[in-house]
Motif scaffolding. Structure first.
Motif, PDB file in Angstrom:
ATOM      1  N   LEU A 146       0.810  -1.222   0.000  1.00  0.00           N
ATOM      2  CA  LEU A 146       0.000   0.000   0.000  1.00  0.00           C
ATOM      3  C   LEU A 146       0.843   1.272   0.000  1.00  0.00           C
ATOM      4  O   LEU A 146       0.344   2.342  -0.331  1.00  0.00           O
ATOM      5  CB  LEU A 146      -0.970  -0.007   1.181  1.00  0.00           C
ATOM      6  CG  LEU A 146      -2.100  -1.029   1.048  1.00  0.00           C
ATOM      7  CD1 LEU A 146      -2.870  -1.165   2.348  1.00  0.00           C
ATOM      8  CD2 LEU A 146      -3.023  -0.649  -0.107  1.00  0.00           C
ATOM      9  N   SER A 147       2.122   1.153   0.328  1.00  0.00           N
ATOM     10  CA  SER A 147       3.003   2.319   0.288  1.00  0.00           C
ATOM     11  C   SER A 147       3.582   2.553  -1.118  1.00  0.00           C
ATOM     12  O   SER A 147       4.227   3.557  -1.357  1.00  0.00           O
ATOM     13  CB  SER A 147       4.147   2.149   1.296  1.00  0.00           C
ATOM     14  OG  SER A 147       4.967   1.047   0.926  1.00  0.00           O
TER      15      SER A 147
ATOM     16  N   ASP B 130      -3.682   0.299  -4.151  1.00  0.00           N
ATOM     17  CA  ASP B 130      -4.722   0.611  -3.173  1.00  0.00           C
ATOM     18  C   ASP B 130      -5.547  -0.644  -2.910  1.00  0.00           C
ATOM     19  O   ASP B 130      -5.191  -1.727  -3.375  1.00  0.00           O
ATOM     20  CB  ASP B 130      -5.606   1.778  -3.634  1.00  0.00           C
ATOM     21  CG  ASP B 130      -6.465   1.468  -4.852  1.00  0.00           C
ATOM     22  OD1 ASP B 130      -6.374   0.342  -5.406  1.00  0.00           O
ATOM     23  OD2 ASP B 130      -7.235   2.338  -5.262  1.00  0.00           O
ATOM     24  N   ILE B 131      -6.630  -0.482  -2.167  1.00  0.00           N
ATOM     25  CA  ILE B 131      -7.528  -1.594  -1.866  1.00  0.00           C
ATOM     26  C   ILE B 131      -8.882  -1.293  -2.485  1.00  0.00           C
ATOM     27  O   ILE B 131      -9.362  -0.158  -2.412  1.00  0.00           O
ATOM     28  CB  ILE B 131      -7.663  -1.797  -0.341  1.00  0.00           C
ATOM     29  CG1 ILE B 131      -6.356  -2.327   0.216  1.00  0.00           C
ATOM     30  CG2 ILE B 131      -8.806  -2.758  -0.017  1.00  0.00           C
ATOM     31  CD1 ILE B 131      -6.390  -2.685   1.684  1.00  0.00           C
TER      32      ILE B 131
ATOM     33  N   GLU C 182     -12.144  -7.419  -0.128  1.00  0.00           N
ATOM     34  CA  GLU C 182     -11.350  -6.265  -0.541  1.00  0.00           C
ATOM     35  C   GLU C 182      -9.992  -6.766  -0.968  1.00  0.00           C
ATOM     36  O   GLU C 182      -9.368  -7.554  -0.267  1.00  0.00           O
ATOM     37  CB  GLU C 182     -11.217  -5.259   0.600  1.00  0.00           C
ATOM     38  CG  GLU C 182     -12.507  -4.533   0.897  1.00  0.00           C
ATOM     39  CD  GLU C 182     -12.309  -3.376   1.857  1.00  0.00           C
ATOM     40  OE1 GLU C 182     -11.361  -3.420   2.666  1.00  0.00           O
ATOM     41  OE2 GLU C 182     -13.097  -2.438   1.780  1.00  0.00           O
TER      42      GLU C 182
ATOM     43  N   LEU D 249      -6.038  -6.146  -2.941  1.00  0.00           N
ATOM     44  CA  LEU D 249      -4.948  -5.246  -3.306  1.00  0.00           C
ATOM     45  C   LEU D 249      -5.003  -5.041  -4.806  1.00  0.00           C
ATOM     46  O   LEU D 249      -5.117  -6.008  -5.576  1.00  0.00           O
ATOM     47  CB  LEU D 249      -3.601  -5.858  -2.935  1.00  0.00           C
ATOM     48  CG  LEU D 249      -3.188  -5.766  -1.483  1.00  0.00           C
ATOM     49  CD1 LEU D 249      -1.927  -6.598  -1.253  1.00  0.00           C
ATOM     50  CD2 LEU D 249      -2.948  -4.328  -1.081  1.00  0.00           C
ATOM     51  N   ARG D 250      -4.920  -3.770  -5.226  1.00  0.00           N
ATOM     52  CA  ARG D 250      -4.983  -3.438  -6.650  1.00  0.00           C
ATOM     53  C   ARG D 250      -3.766  -2.612  -7.046  1.00  0.00           C
ATOM     54  O   ARG D 250      -3.256  -1.833  -6.251  1.00  0.00           O
ATOM     55  CB  ARG D 250      -6.217  -2.593  -6.956  1.00  0.00           C
ATOM     56  CG  ARG D 250      -7.516  -3.214  -6.552  1.00  0.00           C
ATOM     57  CD  ARG D 250      -8.712  -2.397  -6.960  1.00  0.00           C
ATOM     58  NE  ARG D 250      -8.677  -1.025  -6.441  1.00  0.00           N
ATOM     59  CZ  ARG D 250      -9.681  -0.166  -6.568  1.00  0.00           C
ATOM     60  NH1 ARG D 250     -10.791  -0.515  -7.197  1.00  0.00           N
ATOM     61  NH2 ARG D 250      -9.588   1.048  -6.078  1.00  0.00           N
TER      62      ARG D 250
END
Length: 112
Positions: A22-23, A28-29, A36, A38-39
């Motif tokens: 995410l960093s 993003d999610i 949900e 991770l994309r």
């Protein structure tokens, strides 16, 4: 173990790994199959399935190669085998991090 308990247990493995992604730019999610995921640039590459397995998107040939190894199996939805989606059970947790990295690399490469 109930599905809810299995999902909660899976998130104890998944969430710290997800935080690392995410960093990164473009990650993003977002929603995927009632969960949900991770994309990268809007395309999902990994999520925790409703039974508590990690679900990752990999090349079809790689899914063929891994199917049946260490409890890994091809994802099936409505009796249809998904050619690029692999289920990785919590019992194979040591494989989560490398397969998550592989899924990220694959989807990053094929997503404009």
């Amino acid at each position: 173990m109930t599905d809810a308990a299995a999902v909660a247990q899976a998130h104890t493995i998944f969430d710290p790994l997800a935080d690392e992604y995410l960093s990164r730019p473009g990650v993003d999610i977002g929603p995927m199959f009632g969960s949900e995921g991770l994309r990268i640039r809007g395309k999902v590459f990994a999520f925790v399935g409703y039974r508590g397995a990690l679900v990752v998107k990999l090349p079809a040939a790689r899914v063929d190669e891994l199917d049946g190894v260490d409890g890994l199996e091809r994802m099936v939805m409505r009796e249809r085998a998904m050619k690029e989606w692999m289920l990785v059970p919590a019992g194979a947790a040591p494989r989560w991090e490398p397969l998550l990295a592989e899924a990220f690399g694959y989807v990053d490469e094929i997503t404009p």
